[in-house]
Write a protein that holds these residues in place. Structure first.
Motif, PDB file in Angstrom:
ATOM      1  N   GLY A 150      -0.854  16.201   8.913  1.00  0.00           N
ATOM      2  CA  GLY A 150      -2.425  16.726   7.870  1.00  0.00           C
ATOM      3  C   GLY A 150      -2.870  15.903   8.045  1.00  0.00           C
ATOM      4  O   GLY A 150      -3.231  14.296   8.902  1.00  0.00           O
ATOM      5  N   ILE A 151      -4.374  15.354   7.158  1.00  0.00           N
ATOM      6  CA  ILE A 151      -5.190  14.435   7.615  1.00  0.00           C
ATOM      7  C   ILE A 151      -4.828  13.173   6.926  1.00  0.00           C
ATOM      8  O   ILE A 151      -5.608  11.825   7.430  1.00  0.00           O
ATOM      9  CB  ILE A 151      -6.289  14.929   6.783  1.00  0.00           C
ATOM     10  N   ALA A 152      -3.654  13.414   6.248  1.00  0.00           N
ATOM     11  CA  ALA A 152      -2.856  11.817   5.198  1.00  0.00           C
ATOM     12  C   ALA A 152      -2.290  11.141   6.539  1.00  0.00           C
ATOM     13  O   ALA A 152      -2.304  10.081   6.258  1.00  0.00           O
ATOM     14  CB  ALA A 152      -1.676  12.271   4.163  1.00  0.00           C
ATOM     15  N   VAL A 153      -1.244  11.832   8.003  1.00  0.00           N
ATOM     16  CA  VAL A 153      -1.070  11.133   8.650  1.00  0.00           C
ATOM     17  C   VAL A 153      -1.801  12.061  10.238  1.00  0.00           C
ATOM     18  O   VAL A 153      -1.237  13.112   9.847  1.00  0.00           O
ATOM     19  CB  VAL A 153       0.470  11.654   8.664  1.00  0.00           C
ATOM     20  N   GLU A 154      -1.652  10.916  10.960  1.00  0.00           N
ATOM     21  CA  GLU A 154      -2.818  11.789  12.728  1.00  0.00           C
ATOM     22  C   GLU A 154      -1.387  10.451  13.225  1.00  0.00           C
ATOM     23  O   GLU A 154      -1.160   9.522  13.469  1.00  0.00           O
ATOM     24  CB  GLU A 154      -4.182  11.401  11.956  1.00  0.00           C
ATOM     25  N   THR A 155      -1.897  10.976  14.188  1.00  0.00           N
ATOM     26  CA  THR A 155      -0.925  10.719  15.489  1.00  0.00           C
ATOM     27  C   THR A 155      -2.223   9.679  16.952  1.00  0.00           C
ATOM     28  O   THR A 155      -3.243  10.690  16.448  1.00  0.00           O
ATOM     29  CB  THR A 155      -0.091  11.183  16.864  1.00  0.00           C
ATOM     30  N   VAL A 156      -2.338   9.406  17.526  1.00  0.00           N
ATOM     31  CA  VAL A 156      -3.393   8.581  18.234  1.00  0.00           C
ATOM     32  C   VAL A 156      -3.038   9.439  19.363  1.00  0.00           C
ATOM     33  O   VAL A 156      -2.118   9.297  19.627  1.00  0.00           O
ATOM     34  CB  VAL A 156      -2.646   6.843  18.377  1.00  0.00           C
ATOM     35  N   ALA A 192       0.712  -1.022  -0.404  1.00  0.00           N
ATOM     36  CA  ALA A 192       0.369  -0.231   0.070  1.00  0.00           C
ATOM     37  C   ALA A 192       0.819   1.186   0.270  1.00  0.00           C
ATOM     38  O   ALA A 192       2.136   1.120   0.437  1.00  0.00           O
ATOM     39  CB  ALA A 192      -1.073   0.208   0.910  1.00  0.00           C
ATOM     40  N   GLN A 193       0.396   2.077  -0.529  1.00  0.00           N
ATOM     41  CA  GLN A 193       1.121   3.480  -0.814  1.00  0.00           C
ATOM     42  C   GLN A 193      -0.370   4.653  -0.233  1.00  0.00           C
ATOM     43  O   GLN A 193      -1.549   5.065  -0.687  1.00  0.00           O
ATOM     44  CB  GLN A 193       1.580   3.839  -1.749  1.00  0.00           C
ATOM     45  N   ALA A 194       0.850   5.249   0.544  1.00  0.00           N
ATOM     46  CA  ALA A 194       0.314   7.114   1.396  1.00  0.00           C
ATOM     47  C   ALA A 194       0.156   7.969   0.561  1.00  0.00           C
ATOM     48  O   ALA A 194       2.106   8.578   1.084  1.00  0.00           O
ATOM     49  CB  ALA A 194      -0.229   6.640   2.454  1.00  0.00           C
ATOM     50  N   PRO A 195       0.473   9.181  -0.303  1.00  0.00           N
ATOM     51  CA  PRO A 195       0.697   9.852  -0.379  1.00  0.00           C
ATOM     52  C   PRO A 195       0.404  11.225   0.274  1.00  0.00           C
ATOM     53  O   PRO A 195      -0.536  11.617   1.197  1.00  0.00           O
ATOM     54  CB  PRO A 195       0.211  10.171  -2.011  1.00  0.00           C
ATOM     55  N   ILE A 196       1.447  11.873   1.149  1.00  0.00           N
ATOM     56  CA  ILE A 196       1.284  13.171   1.862  1.00  0.00           C
ATOM     57  C   ILE A 196       1.830  14.050   0.822  1.00  0.00           C
ATOM     58  O   ILE A 196       2.871  14.808   0.443  1.00  0.00           O
ATOM     59  CB  ILE A 196       2.362  12.488   3.240  1.00  0.00           C
ATOM     60  N   ASP A 197       1.006  14.594   1.401  1.00  0.00           N
ATOM     61  CA  ASP A 197       0.886  16.587   1.144  1.00  0.00           C
ATOM     62  C   ASP A 197       1.000  17.727   1.968  1.00  0.00           C
ATOM     63  O   ASP A 197       1.731  18.635   1.717  1.00  0.00           O
ATOM     64  CB  ASP A 197      -0.197  17.182  -0.327  1.00  0.00           C
ATOM     65  N   GLN A 198       1.080  17.201   3.197  1.00  0.00           N
ATOM     66  CA  GLN A 198       1.065  18.770   4.322  1.00  0.00           C
ATOM     67  C   GLN A 198       1.219  17.466   5.521  1.00  0.00           C
ATOM     68  O   GLN A 198       0.348  16.595   5.553  1.00  0.00           O
ATOM     69  CB  GLN A 198      -0.204  19.102   4.136  1.00  0.00           C
TER      70      GLN A 198
END
Length: 272
Positions: free
Chosen positions: A78-84, A69-75
């Motif tokens: 942000g919403i693409a990567v969040e901590t718990v 799987a792949q996750a592109p991150i623009d910021q």
């Protein structure tokens, strides 16, 4: 420009766990305690890369390297990567496929240091992106500003005023050398000699007070000296009074009589 961009690797972690997470029911954030942490749904390798201003989180197979799987991150953040909310080792990422579909999954690291490196690699990348954006913006603003024309116009001249110029050749005057007697003398020319000031002649008072020595017995060996003494004697005798000469010679004759049988000495000096 997009074709010239190359992909660089920011971070590689050999062990990462992937979890299916339940949908979020409130805005309080994700909690890793709601996941089945003892039974991950997939285990593999995580690789963080960047291409241009976009970062990518890639989940790959440990052995074959096949992309899972792949996750592109623009910021970031942000919403693409969040901590718990309850752990620093777990994150929620948004993966996307080639058709535009997306899903949220949870990832976690066994070692806390791996989670720290993953977080720092994303922060450094987007810090660089921010700096590049500011530099590009400043350069665009500089291009839109009117440029100053500092060149000389036709027929325009300038005048330079240079101070402390003693001569055209730039030579400074040579310092004077202090001579004897407090006189300031210029230095001699190259290869020359300093002229010695002439000795002043003796005053008439010193000549009048001078005492002529007693005559010496003439001999055949001192004929030249006697001639010089005869030339000097009339000048001295004309200057001194007769009475004073008689008294002075009387003192000399008294002193000479006390010396027993002293032989006369010849004198070859001339009084000037």
């Amino acid at each position: 420009a997009a074709e010239l961009e190359y992909e660089s690797v920011l971070c590689v972690k050999p062990d990462v766990n992937v979890y299916r997470i339940p949908p979020r029911t409130s805005n309080r954030g994700y909690r890793a305690s709601d996941w089945k942490l003892d039974h991950p749904d997939w285990t593999g390798r995580l690789r963080v890369t960047s291409k241009g201003k976009t970062a990518y989180i890639k989940l790959e197979d440990k052995v074959s390297g096949e992309l899972f799987a792949q996750a592109p991150i623009d910021q970031y953040p942000g919403i693409a990567v969040e901590t718990v909310a309850d752990s620093s080792r777990y994150f929620v990422i948004r993966i996307q496929d080639g058709t535009g579909r997306s899903a949220f999954i949870g990832i976690g690291f066994t070692d806390r240091g791996d989670a720290f490196d993953f977080n720092v690699s994303l922060q450094d990348h987007f810090k660089w992106v921010k700096q590049e954006t500011e530099i590009s913006k400043e350069s665009q603003e500089a291009d839109t500003r009117p440029k100053l024309d500092l060149g000389f116009k036709e027929g325009q001249t300038i005048k330079l005023n240079i101070g402390n110029m003693t001569s055209k050749k730039g030579g400074a005057a040579k310092p004077r050398v202090a001579g004897s007697g407090g006189l300031s003398l210029l230095p001699p020319p190259p290869g020359g000699k300093i002229a010695v000031p002439p000795i002043p002649p003796p005053s008439s008072t010193a000549i009048a007070n001078h005492v002529t020595p007693p005559p010496v017995q003439k001999s055949s060996n001192a004929s030249g000296a006697d001639i010089l003494l005869d030339l000097d004697a009339p000048a001295s005798a004309s200057k001194a009074p007769a009475s004073a000469t008689t008294d002075l010679w009387g003192d000399f004759s008294t002193a000479s009589s006390t010396v027993p049988n002293q032989a006369p000495q010849q004198s070859n000096w001339v009084q000037f």
